[in-house]
Every structure is written in structure tokens, then in C-alpha cells.
Write a protein that holds these residues in place. Structure first.
Motif, PDB file in Angstrom:
ATOM      1  N   THR A 185      54.112 -21.299 -21.558  1.00 50.32           N
ATOM      2  CA  THR A 185      53.372 -20.658 -20.469  1.00 50.32           C
ATOM      3  C   THR A 185      53.452 -19.139 -20.596  1.00 50.32           C
ATOM      4  O   THR A 185      52.453 -18.429 -20.417  1.00 50.32           O
ATOM      5  CB  THR A 185      53.936 -21.091 -19.097  1.00 50.32           C
ATOM      6  OG1 THR A 185      53.829 -22.506 -18.975  1.00 50.32           O
ATOM      7  CG2 THR A 185      53.175 -20.428 -17.957  1.00 50.32           C
ATOM      8  N   MET A 214      50.834 -25.024 -18.747  1.00 46.30           N
ATOM      9  CA  MET A 214      51.605 -25.740 -17.728  1.00 46.30           C
ATOM     10  C   MET A 214      51.042 -27.136 -17.520  1.00 46.30           C
ATOM     11  O   MET A 214      51.769 -28.133 -17.490  1.00 46.30           O
ATOM     12  CB  MET A 214      51.558 -24.986 -16.390  1.00 46.30           C
ATOM     13  CG  MET A 214      52.401 -23.750 -16.302  1.00 46.30           C
ATOM     14  SD  MET A 214      52.236 -22.982 -14.669  1.00 46.30           S
ATOM     15  CE  MET A 214      52.879 -24.283 -13.623  1.00 46.30           C
ATOM     16  N   ILE A 247      58.219 -22.578 -11.739  1.00 47.14           N
ATOM     17  CA  ILE A 247      58.230 -23.648 -12.735  1.00 47.14           C
ATOM     18  C   ILE A 247      59.610 -24.279 -12.817  1.00 47.14           C
ATOM     19  O   ILE A 247      59.761 -25.504 -12.783  1.00 47.14           O
ATOM     20  CB  ILE A 247      57.808 -23.109 -14.116  1.00 47.14           C
ATOM     21  CG1 ILE A 247      56.351 -22.658 -14.093  1.00 47.14           C
ATOM     22  CG2 ILE A 247      58.016 -24.169 -15.193  1.00 47.14           C
ATOM     23  CD1 ILE A 247      55.901 -21.957 -15.358  1.00 47.14           C
ATOM     24  N   ASP A 275      49.955 -22.889  -9.264  1.00 46.62           N
ATOM     25  CA  ASP A 275      51.086 -23.259 -10.111  1.00 46.62           C
ATOM     26  C   ASP A 275      52.015 -24.234  -9.381  1.00 46.62           C
ATOM     27  O   ASP A 275      52.539 -25.175  -9.977  1.00 46.62           O
ATOM     28  CB  ASP A 275      51.869 -22.007 -10.522  1.00 46.62           C
ATOM     29  CG  ASP A 275      50.970 -20.949 -11.127  1.00 46.62           C
ATOM     30  OD1 ASP A 275      50.372 -21.225 -12.170  1.00 46.62           O
ATOM     31  OD2 ASP A 275      50.831 -19.870 -10.521  1.00 46.62           O
ATOM     32  N   ILE A 311      58.296 -25.609 -21.170  1.00 47.79           N
ATOM     33  CA  ILE A 311      57.137 -25.183 -20.381  1.00 47.79           C
ATOM     34  C   ILE A 311      57.140 -23.669 -20.183  1.00 47.79           C
ATOM     35  O   ILE A 311      56.097 -23.015 -20.283  1.00 47.79           O
ATOM     36  CB  ILE A 311      57.139 -25.906 -19.016  1.00 47.79           C
ATOM     37  CG1 ILE A 311      56.964 -27.410 -19.228  1.00 47.79           C
ATOM     38  CG2 ILE A 311      56.024 -25.376 -18.117  1.00 47.79           C
ATOM     39  CD1 ILE A 311      57.141 -28.230 -17.963  1.00 47.79           C
TER      40      ILE A 311
END
Length: 447
Positions: A310, A408, A65, A115, A306
Motif C-alpha cells: 500500500t 489494500m 490498516i 480505507d 499490506i
């Protein structure tokens, strides 16, 4: 009672966020605490599950991420996504963009972690939305969500597809023959039907979309004049090179090639880090040190938001797992041996769908359902590949607030919680139901 408390926790989280306007992080932690204490796993065990779930998710996808969002911020700073979108619109008519996106994600990209896919695809979807007119963001968000997960469960080498095939002893080539048809067809039909829903007032931009840090970063990218933007090849390089590295590593692993260098370079964290370095160098070259530092700082702000939401989403999944709900469901449905073909398909679908609703992970639901059914395969008259496809179909059903991917998706696309339910939860439910009759058709062909 465990299933009841799980349902109460999920509904309460949704109501707190949508009706009471409670921040998702607070609502998720409240849901975790309620479920852990109400289901009787204990005070200390509830806290342990919350922290362990957060840590597990951060271990798996935290760097992905961070690197992905920072790379996106830098690419926006140089106007790279604007270059990509303008090139895409020249090749694909605007009203065909969602179909092109969903087909690409469900056929070409399944070797990439979901992801990573959403981190890299979300900025392109956001930048392309204005070319589709009203509800463009919603349509592209739906196409992105259904494309990613149809590829993930139906198309080898998607993680869920490989896991299901392995547990049910189905040859990957056999699974792929059916999945490569069912996956993309499901994605395209779902995208088309979702568009019909949007045309009939399903989407309310004022409530379903929200301004985010990502949107501010995009506006900064628009300030770069066309003469100062990098070429299309340079813009694509930080995205395409990591994808090729990850795909190569996955395919080599699938082929049984054990090479530490390939494994290292094919690791998603390393690949995305190299993409980040490439984007950083390009930003320094085209917009200078100060603009690069500003974009990096803005990206860090978005990353923090985020990561936290998450991670807490992962905590909810861990608490649900700690309640032992999966084992309970396995015991309830172990009596399904010896049932007719259609009933067996529906049972496999239902087990996977129920597990996904409870656990919040497509892959865990698919793997658990396959594990439940595998011991009684000899007693079922349905081909193992068809049962696997039914499990894949069911595991898609209704991805929602107990999934870390949901949060996300929400943050990266700039949607409200309600908007995410009306896109991601809706299209995965539709895809699950649309793919089920296709699996039944496959049962007429499969040996």
C-alpha cells in the motif's frame, strides 16, 4: 510527454506483475523510478517523492490498516465472522447478499473512510462468498468496491462528495438530494451487470484468486465450535462501535460542533484501536491466551505485507503528482467555458476521469477537477450541482494500480493483481459510465 511517460509506467507495472510474475512491490518501485527519471524531475527528487509518498500514506492510513487487520484476525480466531455471516444469510437470501452489501456501503457508510470500510467489510465478504457458489468472492468483491466508491463520491458526508460541493459552492443538502439517488442506483445496476459478466466466464479462480495469510486466519476461525463462539451482539460490537464513533465525529464536524472530546473519540485511529482492544479482550475470553497470541501474530504478518504494498502504491501517486501532470491537464481544459450543456457535462466527466487515471486517487481527481472548473462556473450554462455530479462520476473511472486502495483491496480480499483489475478496476469503470447518463437526466431537473 509527461502524460505519455505516465501511461507507459502504469502499463509496464501491470505487465510486469501479470505477465512477468514480478512481485507488485518490485514492479511498483520500478514504475516509480522510470516515471521520475523519464519525466525529468531528477534523481534526488524522484527518491524524495517515493519516500515522501510512502510516508504520507502511512501517516494517513498506516494505523488504520494495522488496527483493522489485527482486529479482523482476532475476530476470525473466535469465529465471529462465521456468526455474522450465518445471521446475515438467515435474513438475506444468498443471491441478494451482494446487493445488500453494495446498498449498505453506498448509503449508510459514506461517513466512514474508504480505507476503514474495506478493512472491516473484506472479511465479511470473504466469509460470505461460499454461500454464493461459483464466483461468489468475485461478485462480492465487485459489490464491495462499487458500493464504497459510489457512496464516497455521490453521498454526503462522503469525503469526495463534500469536497466537490464545497469547491463548486453547492449546498450539501442539494447535492445529497441528487447523490442519494444516483449513488445507490449506480451501485446496484453495476453489481447486477457485473454478475452477468461473471456468468459469461469473466472470472478464472485459479488465476484471479490467491491463497493469503487472511485465508489461513479464516480457517483458524472455523475451528471454533458453535458452542464456544460469542453471541452476535458481541461479535458486532468491535466493528459497529468504531463505525458509530467515526460517524458521530463526522456528523458533528459537518454540523459545526467543535468539541475536542468528540473529535478525539471520533478519530478513526482511536475508534479502531478501541475496536481492537474489544476484539482482543473477547478473544482472550473465548479462545484463551495462546490462541489469541497466535491470531495476533498471524495478523501482524498480514499487516506487514499490506502496509508495504500500500505504501509503495502511495509512492507511485506521489511521483505522478511531482511530474506536474495535474497542472498540465488544468491548462489544457481551461478553454471549456461557454460550451453547451451536454458538452459541459462530458468535459467535466472527462477531466475528472483523466485525472484519476493519471493520479490514482478518487478524491484528489475530484478535488482537482472541481478546482479547474470552479473559476469558470459563471461562464457555463449548467447547474453547479450537475457539474459536481459529473465530476463525481468521472472521478470513479478505472481505479487501478497507481492507487494505494487497489493494493489494500487486493490483499484483504485475497485476489491476484489480475483478479483485482477484473473486479475493482472493472466495477469502478462501469459505475463511472453508468452514472454519467443519470447525471444527464439530473441536468433536466436541476435549476
Amino acid at each position: 510527454m509527461i502524460a505519455l511517460h505516465t501511461g507507459i509506467a502504469i502499463v509496464a507495472i501491470i505487465l510486469l506483475i501479470i505477465k512477468a510474475k514480478v512481485d507488485p512491490i518490485i514492479a511498483l518501485v520500478i514504475g516509480c523510478l522510470y516515471l521520475g527519471l523519464a519525466s525529468g524531475i531528477g534523481f534526488a527528487e524522484t527518491v524524495d517523492a517515493i519516500t515522501a509518498g510512502f510516508g504520507d500514506i502511512m501517516t494517513k492510513i498506516g494505523l488504520l490498516i494495522g488496527f483493522g487487520v489485527l482486529m479482523g484476525a482476532l475476530l476470525h480466531a473466535v469465529g465471529a465472522f462465521k456468526v455474522m455471516v450465518e445471521a446475515l444469510v438467515k435474513v438475506v437470501p444468498p443471491n441478494r447478499l451482494p446487493y445488500a452489501l453494495t446498498v449498505a456501503l453506498s448509503t449508510i457508510a459514506p461517513s466512514i473512510y474508504v480505507d476503514v470500510q474495506v478493512v472491516l467489510a473484506a472479511p465479511v465478504a470473504r466469509s460470505s462468498a461460499k454461500f454464493l457458489g461459483k464466483n461468489g468472492l468475485a461478485w462480492l468483491a465487485g459489490a464491495l468496491g462499487t458500493g464504497i466508491f459510489c457512496g464516497y463520491v455521490f453521498v454526503v458526508p462522503g469525503l469526495s462528495a463534500i469536497s466537490i460541493a464545497g469547491l463548486l459552492h453547492v449546498q450539501l443538502g442539494t447535492y445529497l438530494i441528487y447523490g442519494i439517488v444516483i449513488g445507490p442506483v449506480t451501485a446496484v445496476v453495476t453489481t447486477w451487470l457485473f454478475r452477468r459478466m461473471l456468468n459469461h466466464g469473466w472470472w478464472k479462480p485459479a488465476k484471479d484468486e490467491e491463497v493469503s495469510n487472511a485465508e489461513e486466519i479464516e480457517e483458524a476461525g472455523d475451528e471454533v465450535s458453535p458452542q464456544r463462539r460469542p453471541s452476535l451482539a458481541l461479535c458486532l460490537a468491535p466493528i459497529v462501535v468504531p463505525l458509530l464513533m467515526i460517524a458521530t465525529g463526522a456528523l458533528c464536524e459537518l454540523a459545526g460542533i467543535d468539541n475536542p472530546v468528540i473529535a478525539f473519540l471520533g478519530d478513526a485511529n482511536i475508534a479502531l484501536f478501541l475496536g481492537l482492544v474489544g476484539a482482543y479482550v473477547m478473544a482472550r475470553r473465548f479462545v484463551g491466551t495462546d490462541r489469541t497470541a497466535t491470531a495476533f501474530s498471524e495478523g501482524l504478518q498480514t499487516t506487514g505485507e499490506i502496509l508495504l504494498v500500500t505504501g509503495v502504491g502511495g509512492s507511485l501517486g506521489a511521483v505522478i503528482k511531482a511530474t506536474g501532470l495535474a497542472k498540465l491537464l488544468g491548462g489544457l481544459f481551461s478553454v471549456g467555458a461557454g460550451t453547451p450543456i451536454i458538452a459541459s457535462i462530458l468535459l467535466a466527466w472527462f477531466i475528472a476521469a483523466l485525472l484519476h487515471l493519471a493520479i490514482g486517487s478518487v478524491s484528489v481527481a475530484a478535488i482537482t477537477a472541481a478546482g479547474i472548473i470552479a473559476p469558470i462556473l459563471d461562464q457555463i450554462v449548467v447547474s453547479p450541482v450537475v457539474l459536481g455530479l459529473a465530476i463525481a462520476s468521472g472521478s470513479l473511472f478505472a481505479l487501478q494500480v497507481n492507487s494505494n486502495f487497489f493494493w489494500m483491496f487486493k490483499s484483504l480480499l485475497g485476489l491476484s493483481t489480475q483478479g483485482s483489475l477484473k473486479t475493482m478496476t472493472t466495477v469502478t469503470s462501469m459505475a463511472s459510465l453508468i452514472s454519467l447518463p443519470l447525471v444527464m437526466v439530473a441536468s433536466l431537473i436541476a435549476p
